[in-house]
Design a protein around this motif. Structure first.
Motif, PDB file in Angstrom:
ATOM      1  N   PHE A 191      36.283  39.954  33.750  1.00  0.00           N
ATOM      2  CA  PHE A 191      35.406  39.519  34.601  1.00  0.00           C
ATOM      3  C   PHE A 191      35.242  39.975  36.015  1.00  0.00           C
ATOM      4  N   ASP A 192      36.386  40.699  36.528  1.00  0.00           N
ATOM      5  CA  ASP A 192      35.987  41.157  37.735  1.00  0.00           C
ATOM      6  C   ASP A 192      35.047  42.399  38.031  1.00  0.00           C
ATOM      7  N   SER A 193      35.002  43.003  36.711  1.00  0.00           N
ATOM      8  CA  SER A 193      33.978  44.139  36.845  1.00  0.00           C
ATOM      9  C   SER A 193      32.481  43.596  36.813  1.00  0.00           C
ATOM     10  N   ASP A 194      32.346  42.294  35.935  1.00  0.00           N
ATOM     11  CA  ASP A 194      31.091  41.896  35.917  1.00  0.00           C
ATOM     12  C   ASP A 194      30.808  41.399  37.406  1.00  0.00           C
ATOM     13  N   ILE A 195      31.657  40.709  38.204  1.00  0.00           N
ATOM     14  CA  ILE A 195      31.411  40.575  39.545  1.00  0.00           C
ATOM     15  C   ILE A 195      31.014  41.537  40.467  1.00  0.00           C
ATOM     16  N   LYS A 196      31.746  42.677  40.173  1.00  0.00           N
ATOM     17  CA  LYS A 196      31.505  44.076  40.870  1.00  0.00           C
ATOM     18  C   LYS A 196      30.129  44.484  40.900  1.00  0.00           C
ATOM     19  N   MET A 197      29.797  44.154  39.523  1.00  0.00           N
ATOM     20  CA  MET A 197      28.417  44.961  39.078  1.00  0.00           C
ATOM     21  C   MET A 197      27.407  44.144  39.722  1.00  0.00           C
ATOM     22  N   LEU A 198      27.728  42.573  39.700  1.00  0.00           N
ATOM     23  CA  LEU A 198      26.499  41.674  40.352  1.00  0.00           C
ATOM     24  C   LEU A 198      26.532  42.025  41.902  1.00  0.00           C
ATOM     25  N   VAL A 199      27.579  42.423  42.519  1.00  0.00           N
ATOM     26  CA  VAL A 199      27.584  42.466  43.908  1.00  0.00           C
ATOM     27  C   VAL A 199      26.782  43.850  44.187  1.00  0.00           C
ATOM     28  N   LYS A 200      26.851  44.961  43.159  1.00  0.00           N
ATOM     29  CA  LYS A 200      26.163  46.182  43.395  1.00  0.00           C
ATOM     30  C   LYS A 200      24.754  45.870  42.973  1.00  0.00           C
ATOM     31  N   GLY A 201      24.246  44.983  42.555  1.00  0.00           N
ATOM     32  CA  GLY A 201      22.898  44.740  42.161  1.00  0.00           C
ATOM     33  C   GLY A 201      22.356  45.602  40.832  1.00  0.00           C
ATOM     34  N   ARG A 202      23.426  45.731  39.966  1.00  0.00           N
ATOM     35  CA  ARG A 202      23.176  46.467  38.683  1.00  0.00           C
ATOM     36  C   ARG A 202      22.213  45.165  37.804  1.00  0.00           C
ATOM     37  N   GLY A 203      22.268  44.201  38.117  1.00  0.00           N
ATOM     38  CA  GLY A 203      21.559  42.821  37.302  1.00  0.00           C
ATOM     39  C   GLY A 203      21.546  41.798  38.272  1.00  0.00           C
ATOM     40  N   GLU A 204      20.925  40.711  37.654  1.00  0.00           N
ATOM     41  CA  GLU A 204      20.631  39.622  38.866  1.00  0.00           C
ATOM     42  C   GLU A 204      21.806  38.373  38.447  1.00  0.00           C
ATOM     43  N   TYR A 205      22.180  38.402  37.018  1.00  0.00           N
ATOM     44  CA  TYR A 205      23.094  37.255  36.600  1.00  0.00           C
ATOM     45  C   TYR A 205      24.135  37.767  35.946  1.00  0.00           C
ATOM     46  N   ILE A 206      25.458  36.811  35.973  1.00  0.00           N
ATOM     47  CA  ILE A 206      26.445  36.951  35.018  1.00  0.00           C
ATOM     48  C   ILE A 206      26.773  35.581  34.758  1.00  0.00           C
ATOM     49  N   LEU A 207      27.606  35.535  33.286  1.00  0.00           N
ATOM     50  CA  LEU A 207      28.225  34.169  33.167  1.00  0.00           C
ATOM     51  C   LEU A 207      29.940  34.633  33.569  1.00  0.00           C
ATOM     52  N   ALA A 208      30.102  33.492  34.393  1.00  0.00           N
ATOM     53  CA  ALA A 208      31.545  33.611  34.853  1.00  0.00           C
ATOM     54  C   ALA A 208      32.250  32.423  35.126  1.00  0.00           C
ATOM     55  N   TYR A 209      33.629  32.474  35.278  1.00  0.00           N
ATOM     56  CA  TYR A 209      34.097  31.112  35.402  1.00  0.00           C
ATOM     57  C   TYR A 209      34.471  30.924  36.925  1.00  0.00           C
ATOM     58  N   PRO A 210      34.100  29.468  37.260  1.00  0.00           N
ATOM     59  CA  PRO A 210      34.358  29.236  38.730  1.00  0.00           C
ATOM     60  C   PRO A 210      35.697  29.914  39.278  1.00  0.00           C
ATOM     61  N   TYR A 211      36.854  29.772  38.321  1.00  0.00           N
ATOM     62  CA  TYR A 211      38.012  30.232  38.750  1.00  0.00           C
ATOM     63  C   TYR A 211      38.036  31.854  39.263  1.00  0.00           C
ATOM     64  N   ASP A 212      37.406  32.648  38.291  1.00  0.00           N
ATOM     65  CA  ASP A 212      37.015  33.913  38.593  1.00  0.00           C
ATOM     66  C   ASP A 212      36.407  34.459  39.904  1.00  0.00           C
ATOM     67  N   ILE A 213      35.396  33.567  40.115  1.00  0.00           N
ATOM     68  CA  ILE A 213      34.570  33.712  41.426  1.00  0.00           C
ATOM     69  C   ILE A 213      35.470  33.467  42.286  1.00  0.00           C
ATOM     70  N   LYS A 214      36.263  32.340  42.610  1.00  0.00           N
ATOM     71  CA  LYS A 214      37.008  31.897  43.716  1.00  0.00           C
ATOM     72  C   LYS A 214      37.913  32.829  43.957  1.00  0.00           C
ATOM     73  N   ARG A 215      38.601  33.791  42.821  1.00  0.00           N
ATOM     74  CA  ARG A 215      39.568  34.627  43.056  1.00  0.00           C
ATOM     75  C   ARG A 215      39.202  35.930  43.624  1.00  0.00           C
ATOM     76  N   GLU A 216      38.006  36.530  43.298  1.00  0.00           N
ATOM     77  CA  GLU A 216      37.400  37.683  43.451  1.00  0.00           C
ATOM     78  C   GLU A 216      36.334  37.638  44.691  1.00  0.00           C
ATOM     79  N   SER A 217      35.975  36.539  44.918  1.00  0.00           N
ATOM     80  CA  SER A 217      35.009  36.668  46.067  1.00  0.00           C
ATOM     81  C   SER A 217      35.412  37.128  47.523  1.00  0.00           C
ATOM     82  N   PRO A 218      36.897  36.794  47.761  1.00  0.00           N
ATOM     83  CA  PRO A 218      37.389  37.230  48.936  1.00  0.00           C
ATOM     84  C   PRO A 218      37.307  38.799  49.154  1.00  0.00           C
ATOM     85  N   LYS A 219      37.066  39.494  48.265  1.00  0.00           N
ATOM     86  CA  LYS A 219      36.906  40.970  48.174  1.00  0.00           C
ATOM     87  C   LYS A 219      35.478  41.365  48.844  1.00  0.00           C
ATOM     88  N   TYR A 220      34.575  40.519  48.626  1.00  0.00           N
ATOM     89  CA  TYR A 220      33.124  40.796  49.203  1.00  0.00           C
ATOM     90  C   TYR A 220      32.711  39.928  50.386  1.00  0.00           C
TER      91      TYR A 220
END
Length: 295
Positions: A191-220
């Motif tokens: 899931f961290d690679s999904d989030i990274k690609m979303l931030v880079k704009g490779r696509g508009e949407y991902i399916l993710a767990y709230p937990y993963d977004i909470k963990r990874e969002s401070p990196k962005y």
């Protein structure tokens, strides 16, 4: 007095023999599990079970609690998800972790009871993409369907990991989408690679767990994520150990299930799921645990 003492001695002897029998049986079982090949797509879980490193997620903490209780730590290998089917179809016993059930898998493989659970996938985007229009949402704010979204915005992309299951319901939703709406990637990081690609704009949407977004969002910093639940999807996602159908892997699943039925009532198992999740999710997770305790 002698009769009472004899009864006490007989009772102690019985319990000692029972304990020794169970201990020897557990040791023999653990030794037989060494012939099983264990694989995982998660480099983080690999470090936890191979080196007993401190977990950084609820799933890994749950597996650490399970294997501590079993007094058995498998030696796992890191393998990309796309190779799982090939490896599991071999003749040697193979098991993997953090797997989601779906009908196709259940027809071929053996699953443990739930080893971990999370608030289910949501559809995530950044604020660089306009919010989903109200007419595509139900009264509860859930997206009516993925198909409705991509029928409205056919140029947008949903980023997916090749050969990952998102559960029976979402797998069906994804299958109904045109291939032009899907952007597949390969790799081990779930899931961290999904989030990274979303931030880079490779696509508009991902399916993710709230937990993963909470963990990874401070990196962005400066990036704002927003999400919608998808109507019809379950509130809780459960993960499982999945094995091919061999005598050794069947024994392993049976042992895991015995341990899990005890672990569900332990403070360690509950703490593993609360410790890494936002307090706003705690009540839903506690209700999810009650469902597991009733299995």
């Amino acid at each position: 007095m002698m009769t009472q003492r004899r009864i006490i001695n007989q009772t102690l002897t019985f319990w000692l023999c029972s304990w020794l029998f169970v201990s020897v049986k557990s040791l023999a079982e653990s030794e037989s599990f060494s012939q099983i090949k264990f694989i995982t797509h998660s480099p983080y879980l690999l470090e936890v079970i191979n080196k007993q490193e401190a977990p950084e997620s609820s799933m890994n903490a749950a597996y650490l609690a399970l294997f501590k209780q079993m007094n058995f730590f498998p030696r796992a290998e890191l393998t990309v998800t796309s190779r799982f089917e090939t490896i599991l179809q071999g003749k040697e016993p193979v098991c993997t972790f953090l797997m989601i059930k779906n009908p196709a898998r259940e027809a071929l493989y053996r699953f443990s009871l739930p080893t971990d659970f999370l608030l289910a996938h949501r559809l995530y985007q950044t604020t660089n993409t306009p919010a989903i229009p109200a007419e595509l949402l139900n009264p509860g704010g859930e997206l009516a369907s993925l198909q409705a979204l991509f029928n409205t915005f056919p140029q947008r992309k949903l980023m997916l990991l090749k050969d990952r299951s998102y559960g029976s319901f979402l797998d069906g939703e994804i299958a109904a989408l045109p291939e032009s709406a899907k952007y597949y990637r390969w790799g081990s990081h779930q899931f961290d690679s999904d989030i990274k690609m979303l931030v880079k704009g490779r696509g508009e949407y991902i399916l993710a767990y709230p937990y993963d977004i909470k963990r990874e969002s401070p990196k962005y910093p400066g990036v704002t994520f927003q999400s919608n639940a998808i109507a019809g999807n379950s509130a809780i996602r459960t993960g499982h150990i999945m094995c091919n159908d061999t005598p050794a892997s069947e024994r392993f699943i049976q042992r895991v299930n015995r341990e899990l039925r005890q672990l569900y009532f332990s403070a360690d198992f509950l703490d593993a799921h609360l410790r890494f999740n936002d307090p706003s999710a705690h009540e839903a997770l506690k209700q999810g645990l009650k469902v597991l305790q009733a299995l």
